[in-house]
Motif scaffolding. Structure first.
Motif, PDB file in Angstrom:
ATOM      1  N   GLU A 188      66.682 146.925 154.614  1.00 16.49           N
ATOM      2  CA  GLU A 188      67.073 147.914 153.614  1.00 16.49           C
ATOM      3  C   GLU A 188      66.027 148.996 153.410  1.00 16.49           C
ATOM      4  OE1 GLU A 188      67.421 145.860 149.740  1.00 16.49           O
ATOM      5  OE2 GLU A 188      66.542 144.144 150.782  1.00 16.49           O
ATOM      6  N   GLY A 189      66.443 150.026 152.695  1.00 17.78           N
ATOM      7  CA  GLY A 189      65.580 151.142 152.359  1.00 17.78           C
ATOM      8  C   GLY A 189      66.332 152.100 151.469  1.00 17.78           C
ATOM      9  N   MET A 190      65.586 152.960 150.767  1.00 17.37           N
ATOM     10  CA  MET A 190      66.224 153.848 149.797  1.00 17.37           C
ATOM     11  C   MET A 190      65.384 155.092 149.567  1.00 17.37           C
ATOM     12  SD  MET A 190      66.918 153.108 145.728  1.00 17.37           S
ATOM     13  CE  MET A 190      67.892 151.640 146.066  1.00 17.37           C
ATOM     14  N   LEU A 191      66.064 156.215 149.370  1.00 21.81           N
ATOM     15  CA  LEU A 191      65.445 157.426 148.846  1.00 21.81           C
ATOM     16  C   LEU A 191      66.025 157.669 147.464  1.00 21.81           C
ATOM     17  CD1 LEU A 191      65.749 159.891 151.888  1.00 21.81           C
ATOM     18  CD2 LEU A 191      63.853 158.366 151.345  1.00 21.81           C
ATOM     19  N   GLN A 192      65.158 157.921 146.492  1.00 25.56           N
ATOM     20  CA  GLN A 192      65.604 158.284 145.143  1.00 25.56           C
ATOM     21  C   GLN A 192      65.183 159.718 144.869  1.00 25.56           C
ATOM     22  OE1 GLN A 192      64.388 155.748 141.941  1.00 25.56           O
ATOM     23  NE2 GLN A 192      65.456 153.961 142.716  1.00 25.56           N
ATOM     24  N   MET A 193      66.146 160.563 144.534  1.00 30.98           N
ATOM     25  CA  MET A 193      65.855 161.972 144.318  1.00 30.98           C
ATOM     26  C   MET A 193      66.227 162.390 142.899  1.00 30.98           C
ATOM     27  SD  MET A 193      66.970 165.263 146.616  1.00 30.98           S
ATOM     28  CE  MET A 193      68.605 165.544 145.950  1.00 30.98           C
ATOM     29  N   PHE A 194      65.312 163.065 142.254  1.00 35.35           N
ATOM     30  CA  PHE A 194      65.517 163.590 140.913  1.00 35.35           C
ATOM     31  C   PHE A 194      65.524 165.112 140.985  1.00 35.35           C
ATOM     32  CE2 PHE A 194      63.577 159.474 140.630  1.00 35.35           C
ATOM     33  CZ  PHE A 194      64.223 158.852 139.565  1.00 35.35           C
ATOM     34  N   GLY A 195      66.634 165.712 140.572  1.00 28.56           N
ATOM     35  CA  GLY A 195      66.754 167.164 140.643  1.00 28.56           C
ATOM     36  C   GLY A 195      68.151 167.581 140.228  1.00 28.56           C
ATOM     37  N   LEU A 196      68.632 168.664 140.809  1.00 22.99           N
ATOM     38  CA  LEU A 196      69.991 169.120 140.538  1.00 22.99           C
ATOM     39  C   LEU A 196      70.955 168.462 141.526  1.00 22.99           C
ATOM     40  CD1 LEU A 196      69.444 172.959 139.956  1.00 22.99           C
ATOM     41  CD2 LEU A 196      69.530 171.121 138.252  1.00 22.99           C
TER      42      LEU A 196
END
Length: 458
Positions: free
Chosen positions: A239-247
């Protein structure tokens, strides 16, 4: 310039100068703010062309840049008033040996072709997360990707490389042939020569995997922090993940997750159940062909925008600091100037299990974070504005003043990579720097390859 006609006559590839119709196209890069007006762009056809280009540049005191995929926002693949050795037009293929589980990849290839050719044989290797990234830049800088949890970095899967060095010699680097050079190029970037071929180790890979996008409202942020911490503490190698905070896609503030599970959709949804329990407002996750995983982010990472990225260590994933950073992100973001805070959760157990002395790459025991700022209208001062915002946000998210190493982060994300001062290189390579200086003296004593964390020869 002296001997230009002689150079053109002997050169088998294509030479482009400011007088040619395709000059502007030859300068184009992923990030428009990374483009520089070169005097010559040499689209090399083979190692002999590379050697000719190096010799000509040295005779005429032209600074040299090497272009593979052209994906460096810092401008490492461009050269103002210099000569660009461009491998992207003619040295871009990928040949698979399924019996030996090896990929022979041209120095100018993109990951797109590697992914597609390898999976035809049920095989894959560690690539990045965007398939129009160049193989060369990602590998020579380390190389994190969706398969990192299982197989380490891209450099950990490099078996051999063919290089043209500063004196025009064509050499092979591997564990058994020029092992000092092999150590150096695995994380040492373009400091030691022009790589015309990479040989990569391949691994068995299932045809379909679970992957896609989940979008959450900002109201779940506190719970997201809690769930992420619990998930990360028990993360597995599939597994793996990208978490993005923005619009978000609709222009409103959002938390966007790009999730990956190297298994079926049923297994993947069960694995990420705690995140689904938070109530995503959008669910674009499903089982897809493996070769499409690294294409999922392509639209958002398209060529032709202004780009600034700043990496740092993610060793302080804490609610209050993320809230403060998120508020600032929303206050400065717009459809024309998007600020994104991204936490990269690629399990790093395999990465840090490799001894620091094995490769030039500095292996840090913390996951990655990166501030990615994209703009559509380039104007004077925009890059500096992005830089100020990125460094401010890194300080906020860290919860305290970062050390130099923590503030540096992952070398492929460093915005100051083109700095010719040795200090940036010392941070990039840590305790391996003195050893790299000695190797640099052997292979490039005049430091003609100096576009990416330039190492001062011993």
């Amino acid at each position: 310039m002296p001997d230009f006609e002689k150079f053109k006559t002997r050169f088998k590839g294509d030479i482009v100068t400011p007088d040619d119709a395709d000059y502007r196209k030859a300068l184009a890069r992923w990030a428009v703010n990374a483009e520089r007006r070169a005097k010559i762009v040499a689209f090399v056809k083979d190692a002999e062309d590379v050697a000719l280009a190096i010799k000509y540049a040295r005779l005429n005191s032209l600074p040299i840049a090497i272009r593979g995929g052209g994906h460096s926002p810092a401008g490492a693949s461009s050269s103002e008033d210099g000569l660009v050795i461009d491998l992207s037009r003619h040295i871009k293929g990928a040949r698979i040996d399924p019996d030996k589980k090896l990929a022979y990849v041209g120095g100018g290839a993109l990951w797109d072709i590697v992914d597609k050719e390898a999976i035809k044989h049920g095989l894959a290797t560690v690539a990045g997360t965007v398939n129009h990234t160049g193989v060369g830049g990602l590998i020579l800088g380390g190389g994190f990707g969706w398969l990192t949890a299982k197989y380490g970095l891209a450099i950990d899967n490099l078996v051999q490389a063919t290089l043209v060095t500063a004196d025009g010699s064509v050499v092979t680097a591997s564990d058994t042939e020029n092992p000092d050079l092999f150590f150096a190029i695995r994380g040492g970037g373009s400091n030691f020569g022009v790589v015309t071929e990479f040989v990569l180790r391949l691994h068995p890979q299932r045809a379909k995997v679970y992957h896609g996008t989940l979008v959450f409202p900002p109201t779940v942020l506190e719970k997201m922090v809690e769930v992420t911490a619990k998930w990360w503490a028990n993360v597995g190698e599939n597994e793996g993940m990208l978490q993005m905070f923005g619009l978000g896609p609709d222009g409103n503030p959002a938390i966007i997750l790009f999730i990956f599970y190297n298994g079926s959709e049923e297994e993947g949804r069960a694995n990420y159940k705690s995140f689904f329990d938070l109530g995503p407002v959008v669910d674009f996750t499903k089982e897809i062909p493996y070769e499409n995983v690294n294409a999922a982010l392509n639209e958002g990472m398209a060529h032709g925008k202004g780009v600034y990225q700043k990496g740092f260590a993610n060793n302080h994933y804490e609610y209050q600091s993320i809230v403060q950073a998120y508020e600032k992100i929303i206050s400065v973001s717009s459809p024309e100037f998007k600020v994104n805070l991204i936490f990269e959760y690629f399990p790093i157990g395999k990465v840090i299990s490799v001894p620091l002395s094995a490769t030039a790459f500095r292996r840090d025991p913390a996951p990655l974070a990166v501030l990615l700022i994209l703009w559509t209208k380039d104007a004077e001062g925009t890059t500096e504005r992005a830089r100020t915002i990125a460094y401010d946000l890194a300080r906020i998210v860290s919860g305290a003043e970062l050390t130099e190493v923590q503030n540096f982060g992952y070398s492929n994300y460093d915005p100051e990579a083109v700095s010719v001062t040795g200090h940036r290189a010392q941070i990039a390579y840590g305790e391996n720097y003195p050893r790299l200086q000695a190797i640099k003296k052997r292979y490039d004593p005049d430091n003609i390859f100096n576009k990416w964390f330039a190492i001062t020869p011993a």
